[in-house]
Design a protein around this motif. Sequence first.
Motif: not given
Length: 110
Positions: A72-80
């Motif tokens: 699944l793709p991950v969202e950079k802003h969510r990780i941050e």
Amino acid sequence: MGRLRYDGTSEPILIDDETLAHLKVIVGTKLRRQESFMMTWHPREGGDTGRLTVWIHPAIPLQFLFTSAESLPVEKHRIEDMMRSLNATGELVIDDYVEPPAAGGDKPRA
């Protein structure tokens, strides 16, 4: 619904695949740096009714089990956001990042 199995003896933590994919990045990053931390969640229905916290440490077995066979793709802003919160408090509260259900119903709990 994916599962996060921690320490090899406890019941797995049930969590949606999308949140689990993000959690995998966060946990992998912290453990690669040899940084331990606390992780907290409310169990899903049918389990304990309270809040659970575990100490995540590189020496303790950890397994990510995804329902989907595809990455699944991950969202950079969510990780941050997750990493910023974890670094500020030393604790990752999974319930703060669980994706709402696709159609109706209550917010799923880890």
